[in-house]
Design an enzyme around this catalytic site. Structure first.
Site, short mmCIF file in Angstrom:
data_model
loop_
_atom_site.label_atom_id
_atom_site.label_comp_id
_atom_site.label_asym_id
_atom_site.label_seq_id
_atom_site.Cartn_x
_atom_site.Cartn_y
_atom_site.Cartn_z
N GLU A 1 0.83 -1.20 0.00
CA GLU A 1 0.00 0.00 0.00
C GLU A 1 0.86 1.25 0.00
OE1 GLU A 1 -3.84 -1.77 2.49
OE2 GLU A 1 -2.63 -0.18 3.37
N CYS A 2 0.66 2.12 -0.97
CA CYS A 2 1.25 3.46 -1.02
C CYS A 2 2.77 3.42 -0.87
CB CYS A 2 0.60 4.37 0.01
SG CYS A 2 0.83 6.14 -0.34
#
Length: 466
Positions: free
Chosen positions: A336-337
């Site tokens: 994630e990210c």
């Protein structure tokens, strides 16, 4: 319908940066020092404030976000988290102003959450540049729907005793709410901020010293006994059925590595608990100290601030190589990210390009303004090992980076219905058993996630051993 007793209080404010986090941290530390069992919550998708809560209270802080998680899941998460610590009281810190939110009806505001949990509100007011007119502000907050009970007020940034007296008298005369504290203006009570909000506790020069000062100011200038009594004014909370903590987790069948350090620190505790409940042993990995992955069956790379540490991350060639080789071998990985950025070919930050893991043929570039900021609504294009075709998921994003050329050559899981994601149109890169996205997901918005992750890891373990 079960009725449960959970003493609880929402700490909110007239607007963002009025001082609710300072008051929350001070109260959490004082309650902990007095031996009062307290569970804390943060309204919204915030990762950073909960880190400060954990330092202040010594316990976990859970997120409650009605837009992303849904009302039923928020109530369930609230009750379940409190049940993990029997006999506890619950402190819920709001976000932004009491009535700020996307929904014009206010269902996703801090007031909406207070109404959902039927919790009294302790309102923190920024006293600067006001005297008796502060009562008009409180009256407006009381009248605005969804209506909540403002059970007490704390004045913050008070300049003089005369100002305090005028504000206290006006609020107690016109608003029928007691003023339970008046904290003087104090430059040492300004939390350090960065482009994503507060600086994380891992990067703050002395988070513990700030919390001690906050606790001291709250203790000296607020009526702690009166504030503690507000928790007990909350009515019994009705739930569709009794919520219990699982008496025993599944026996661990797989090991899932989790990058966890100052660069990768954005993890919802509910996500980690869900993986454990599904049968995973979590192996935490410090990317600054680890040069080779341990024996694991899956990898979870959360968000954070890799851009602040590109020199160290890029220099750790052994870990970059190991991650790349394991993913190429089919190890299920969820990124994630910040985790997505780590897996890309390179990232350019402040004019310098840093080589990274190279799993994804993507070069990342940062810009001055956020590329994506706020809530995401995503629709799955096709079935994968992570999502079903047509599945709609709500999530959150906040990133100043995006692919340097604006596009990607890999298959994507999602069309973006709301938000920006990877390119403004799509998000969720798929490569072998890797899912990499700019979205931050909460397990309550994607309940099958933990079971699916553990099942993928178990299949990989079996393949690896045969």
């Amino acid at each position: 319908m079960a009725l449960i007793s959970i003493p609880r209080l929402v700490i909110s404010a007239s607007w963002k940066s009025a001082g609710k986090t300072t008051v929350s941290l001070g109260l959490l530390r004082l309650l902990a020092e007095k031996g009062v069992p307290v569970v804390s919550f943060k309204k919204g998708p915030d990762y950073i404030d909960p880190m400060w809560h954990r330092v202040a209270s010594g316990g976990e802080c859970y997120n409650l976000d009605t837009w992303m998680m849904g009302e039923a899941a928020c109530r369930d998460t609230f009750a379940r988290s409190c049940a993990r610590r029997p006999g506890s009281i619950a402190l819920i810190e709001g976000n932004h102003g009491l009535h700020d939110g996307l929904d014009m009806a206010g269902s996703d505001s801090s007031a909406g959450l207070a109404a959902l949990l039927d919790a009294p509100v302790l309102l923190v007011i920024d006293s600067r540049r006001m005297n008796r007119g502060v009562a008009a502000q409180v009256l407006g907050l009381q009248a605005m729907p969804p209506k909540v009970r403002i059970a007490g007020v704390i004045l913050n940034h008070v300049a003089t005793a005369r100002q305090e007296s005028k504000q206290r008298q006006a609020i107690e005369t016109f608003c029928n709410a007691p003023v339970l504290g008046a904290i003087p203006a104090d430059s040492s009570l300004l939390l350090p901020e960065r482009h994503l909000g507060l600086v994380t506790v891992g990067e703050a020069s002395d988070a513990e010293a700030f919390i001690r000062v906050a606790a001291g100011q709250v203790e000296r200038h607020c009526d702690l006994a009166a504030i503690r009594s507000l928790f007990d004014e909350a009515a019994l909370l009705p739930l569709p059925e009794a919520v219990e903590v699982p008496s025993s987790k599944k026996e661990a069948t797989v090991k899932i590595g989790v990058f966890r350090d100052v660069a990768f620190c954005f993890y919802y505790p509910d996500n980690l608990d869900a993986l454990r409940d599904a049968g995973a042993e979590l192996v935490f990995i410090d990317t600054f100290k680890t040069t080779a992955l341990p024996e694991i069956d899956g990898l979870y790379l959360g968000g954070g601030f890799p851009e602040s540490f590109f020199a160290e991350l890029s220099a750790n060639a052994g870990l970059l190589r190991d991650v790349r080789e394991r993913i190429e071998a089919g190890m299920p990985t969820w990124a994630e990210c910040g985790g997505l950025i780590y897996l890309c070919r390179s990232a350019t930050w402040e004019g310098k390009q840093w080589p990274l893991a190279g799993v994804l043929p993507v070069d990342i570039a940062y810009q001055r303004k956020p590329a994506g900021c706020g809530y995401l609504e995503l629709e799955s294009r096709a079935g994968s090992e992570w999502f079903a075709a047509g599945e709609r998921v709500r999530a959150h994003e906040f990133h100043y980076s995006k692919p340097a050329d604006g596009g990607v050559d890999l298959a994507c899981q999602f069309d973006v219905a709301k938000g920006f994601g990877l390119t403004g149109r799509e998000d969720g890169l798929l490569y072998k058993s890797l899912f990499a996205s700019y979205a931050h997901f909460h397990v309550a918005a994607h309940p099958e996630w933990a079971e699916r992750f553990v099942a993928h890891a178990n299949r990989f373990r079996i393949q690896r051993l045969t």
